[in-house]
Design a protein around this motif. Structure first.
Motif, mmCIF file in Angstrom:
data_model
loop_
_atom_site.group_PDB
_atom_site.id
_atom_site.type_symbol
_atom_site.label_atom_id
_atom_site.label_comp_id
_atom_site.label_asym_id
_atom_site.label_seq_id
_atom_site.Cartn_x
_atom_site.Cartn_y
_atom_site.Cartn_z
ATOM 1 N N LEU A 1 8.869 31.021 25.480
ATOM 2 C CA LEU A 1 9.989 30.099 25.611
ATOM 3 C C LEU A 1 9.596 28.676 25.245
ATOM 4 C CD1 LEU A 1 11.535 31.451 28.916
ATOM 5 C CD2 LEU A 1 12.400 31.778 26.596
ATOM 6 N N GLY A 2 8.350 28.317 25.507
ATOM 7 C CA GLY A 2 7.857 26.996 25.132
ATOM 8 C C GLY A 2 7.908 26.802 23.628
ATOM 9 N N ARG A 3 7.585 27.850 22.878
ATOM 10 C CA ARG A 3 7.638 27.757 21.415
ATOM 11 C C ARG A 3 9.080 27.629 20.933
ATOM 12 N NH1 ARG A 3 3.555 31.927 21.739
ATOM 13 N NH2 ARG A 3 5.063 33.517 21.101
ATOM 14 N N VAL A 4 10.001 28.307 21.627
ATOM 15 C CA VAL A 4 11.419 28.216 21.269
ATOM 16 C C VAL A 4 11.924 26.790 21.491
ATOM 17 C CG1 VAL A 4 13.747 28.967 21.892
ATOM 18 C CG2 VAL A 4 11.888 30.642 21.747
ATOM 19 N N ALA A 5 11.564 26.222 22.623
ATOM 20 C CA ALA A 5 12.040 24.884 22.985
ATOM 21 C C ALA A 5 11.606 23.819 21.995
ATOM 22 C CB ALA A 5 11.543 24.527 24.382
ATOM 23 N N ALA A 6 10.495 24.057 21.331
ATOM 24 C CA ALA A 6 9.971 23.060 20.395
ATOM 25 C C ALA A 6 10.862 22.895 19.161
ATOM 26 C CB ALA A 6 8.555 23.445 19.962
ATOM 27 N N VAL A 7 11.678 23.912 18.850
ATOM 28 C CA VAL A 7 12.464 23.856 17.613
ATOM 29 C C VAL A 7 13.964 24.060 17.838
ATOM 30 C CG1 VAL A 7 10.538 24.632 16.180
ATOM 31 C CG2 VAL A 7 12.082 26.325 17.191
ATOM 32 N N PRO B 1 8.888 44.883 24.735
ATOM 33 C CA PRO B 1 9.122 43.964 25.854
ATOM 34 C C PRO B 1 7.941 43.022 26.061
ATOM 35 C CG PRO B 1 9.567 46.254 26.471
ATOM 36 C CD PRO B 1 8.873 46.293 25.161
ATOM 37 N N ILE B 2 8.239 41.771 26.417
ATOM 38 C CA ILE B 2 7.222 40.809 26.843
ATOM 39 C C ILE B 2 7.357 40.699 28.357
ATOM 40 C CG2 ILE B 2 6.439 38.411 26.693
ATOM 41 C CD1 ILE B 2 7.673 38.352 23.871
ATOM 42 N N VAL B 3 6.293 41.006 29.068
ATOM 43 C CA VAL B 3 6.357 41.139 30.528
ATOM 44 C C VAL B 3 5.455 40.110 31.196
ATOM 45 C CG1 VAL B 3 6.070 42.706 32.486
ATOM 46 C CG2 VAL B 3 6.810 43.608 30.269
ATOM 47 N N GLY B 4 5.956 39.510 32.261
ATOM 48 C CA GLY B 4 5.155 38.570 33.052
ATOM 49 C C GLY B 4 5.588 37.138 32.844
ATOM 50 N N ALA B 5 5.660 36.368 33.927
ATOM 51 C CA ALA B 5 6.164 35.004 33.876
ATOM 52 C C ALA B 5 5.381 34.112 32.919
ATOM 53 C CB ALA B 5 6.167 34.399 35.284
ATOM 54 N N GLU B 6 4.055 34.208 32.931
ATOM 55 C CA GLU B 6 3.257 33.320 32.088
ATOM 56 C C GLU B 6 3.441 33.627 30.604
ATOM 57 O OE1 GLU B 6 -0.785 33.183 33.294
ATOM 58 O OE2 GLU B 6 -0.340 32.277 35.253
ATOM 59 N N ARG B 7 3.475 34.913 30.263
ATOM 60 C CA ARG B 7 3.664 35.286 28.854
ATOM 61 C C ARG B 7 5.048 34.893 28.366
ATOM 62 N NH1 ARG B 7 2.753 41.146 27.348
ATOM 63 N NH2 ARG B 7 2.833 40.214 25.255
ATOM 64 N N VAL B 8 6.056 35.121 29.213
ATOM 65 C CA VAL B 8 7.426 34.770 28.831
ATOM 66 C C VAL B 8 7.561 33.254 28.695
ATOM 67 C CG1 VAL B 8 9.828 34.735 29.631
ATOM 68 C CG2 VAL B 8 8.477 36.850 29.795
ATOM 69 N N ALA B 9 6.977 32.498 29.622
ATOM 70 C CA ALA B 9 7.049 31.040 29.575
ATOM 71 C C ALA B 9 6.396 30.514 28.295
ATOM 72 C CB ALA B 9 6.374 30.441 30.807
ATOM 73 N N VAL C 1 13.161 24.642 30.366
ATOM 74 C CA VAL C 1 12.731 24.915 28.990
ATOM 75 C C VAL C 1 12.815 23.652 28.142
ATOM 76 C CG1 VAL C 1 13.294 26.179 26.878
ATOM 77 C CG2 VAL C 1 13.322 27.364 29.078
ATOM 78 N N GLU C 2 13.924 22.919 28.234
ATOM 79 C CA GLU C 2 14.118 21.759 27.366
ATOM 80 C C GLU C 2 13.215 20.586 27.739
ATOM 81 O OE1 GLU C 2 18.555 22.231 25.527
ATOM 82 O OE2 GLU C 2 18.333 20.903 27.263
ATOM 83 N N THR C 3 12.849 20.465 29.016
ATOM 84 C CA THR C 3 11.969 19.363 29.429
ATOM 85 C C THR C 3 10.502 19.745 29.357
ATOM 86 O OG1 THR C 3 12.091 20.017 31.767
ATOM 87 C CG2 THR C 3 13.727 18.429 30.977
ATOM 88 N N GLY C 4 10.221 21.024 29.097
ATOM 89 C CA GLY C 4 8.835 21.465 29.037
ATOM 90 C C GLY C 4 8.162 21.505 30.392
ATOM 91 N N ASP C 5 8.968 21.612 31.463
ATOM 92 C CA ASP C 5 8.428 21.661 32.819
ATOM 93 C C ASP C 5 7.944 23.079 33.114
ATOM 94 O OD1 ASP C 5 7.891 21.636 35.530
ATOM 95 O OD2 ASP C 5 9.614 20.373 36.044
ATOM 96 N N LEU C 6 6.696 23.352 32.752
ATOM 97 C CA LEU C 6 6.153 24.699 32.858
ATOM 98 C C LEU C 6 6.167 25.214 34.292
ATOM 99 C CD1 LEU C 6 4.801 27.159 31.602
ATOM 100 C CD2 LEU C 6 2.590 25.991 31.862
#
Length: 311
Positions: A229-235, A218-226, A186-191
């Motif tokens: 999480l990408g938006r969280v990591a930005a801030v 619920p948010i379901v599925g690896a791509e949707r969750v990722a 998450v912190e390195t943005g390694d999708l």
């Protein structure tokens, strides 16, 4: 007050306080409410004639259970109007809790969510029997039922939990490894690495209580969750901490605790993510984190050790 002048009632209460707090917390899923229950237990305990009490531990557990049952029924009514997903209140736990596998599992976020599906009496009986191994006579006195009825309730609750609990108890070491890999991704943005450690049907639940922004379901599925999480990591920054008996992450924004994220690991992959953002549910944890930092002489956010729970 010095240790020499502690009266017998106070001494007995303090000796069993960790046990009583854990009983209340596992019944309620809320540290704040568990503390309130302990206060109510204390007020009743100081009015008891100790000369009439044969087993102080059992008597205190009985008072705590009855107070927690009363509060649990009130909480269930509140949850009916709760905005968005409801999650238990996260609890910082001492590292040594993880060494007691059964206790760690009993306070895990996944187990507390299973316990939410029980009736109040079933939950009390299950916690007292399966977690604390009280005999049926003690439990009967605590919940106001006869021992034969308690045995039936215990059997029903045990079957209910067995059908809904995670398939296996994941070790703290495995959870820590998954959490660390997750944090780095998450912190390195390694999708790609993030997708590799998320189960295909991973579920993210975020509890904002209608007070702060969070998903309404619920948010379901690896791509949707990722993506989320990408938006969280930005801030935000992620800090490891022992929460509910297992490694977890404290999410900080501008140095302040914004959320607590626990995970459910299944088959080596992260199958569930539980993020508590509701400020009311973070108040106890925030207070404990500040006290711990002060005790350790830290002025800046760091990984946290936890409060203790006990049998």
């Amino acid at each position: 007050m010095s240790a020499r002048t502690v009266d017998p009632a106070t001494e007995a209460f303090l000796a069993h306080r960790n046990l009583l707090f854990t009983v209340a917390y596992e019944m309620l899923g809320s540290a704040v409410d568990a503390e309130d229950v302990l206060q109510e237990t204390w007020l009743r305990w100081v009015g008891v004639d100790l000369d009439t009490v044969l087993d102080q531990r059992a008597y205190l557990v009985r008072i705590t259970t009855r107070q927690a049952l009363s509060r649990l029924r009130t909480l269930r009514r509140r949850k009916e109007s709760y905005v968005g997903p409801w999650l238990p209140e996260p609890l910082l736990t001492a590292p040594d809790v993880a060494e007691d596998v059964e206790l760690a599992d009993s306070v895990s976020m996944a187990m507390l969510l299973v316990l939410e599906t029980l009736t109040p009496t079933e939950r009390a009986v299950f916690v007292l029997r399966e977690v604390f191994d009280l005999d049926y006579d003690e439990i009967a006195a605590a919940v106001g039922k006869n021992p034969a009825t308690v045995r039936q309730i215990a059997h029903r609750a045990r079957a209910h939990v067995a059908a809904r609990r995670p398939r296996e108890v994941v070790s703290v070491t495995e959870t820590r490894g998954a959490i660390e890999a997750f944090r780095r991704a998450v912190e390195t943005g390694d999708l790609q690495h993030l997708l590799d450690i998320l189960a295909p049907e991973v579920v993210l639940l975020a509890d904002g209580g209608g007070v702060v922004p969070a998903g309404q379901g619920p948010i379901v599925g690896a791509e949707r969750v990722a993506e989320v999480l990408g938006r969280v990591a930005a801030v935000a920054s992620l800090h490891p901490a022992p929460v509910n008996g297992y490694p977890a992450l404290i999410v900080r924004i501008n140095g302040e605790i914004d959320a607590v994220m626990t995970v459910r690991v299944d088959g080596g992959l992260i199958a569930g993510l539980y993020a508590v953002r509701n400020p009311e549910k973070l108040s106890y944890l925030r207070r404990e984190a500040v006290l711990q930092r002060r005790a350790r002489g830290l002025s800046a956010p760091n990984d946290a050790t936890g409060t203790s729970t006990g049998r």
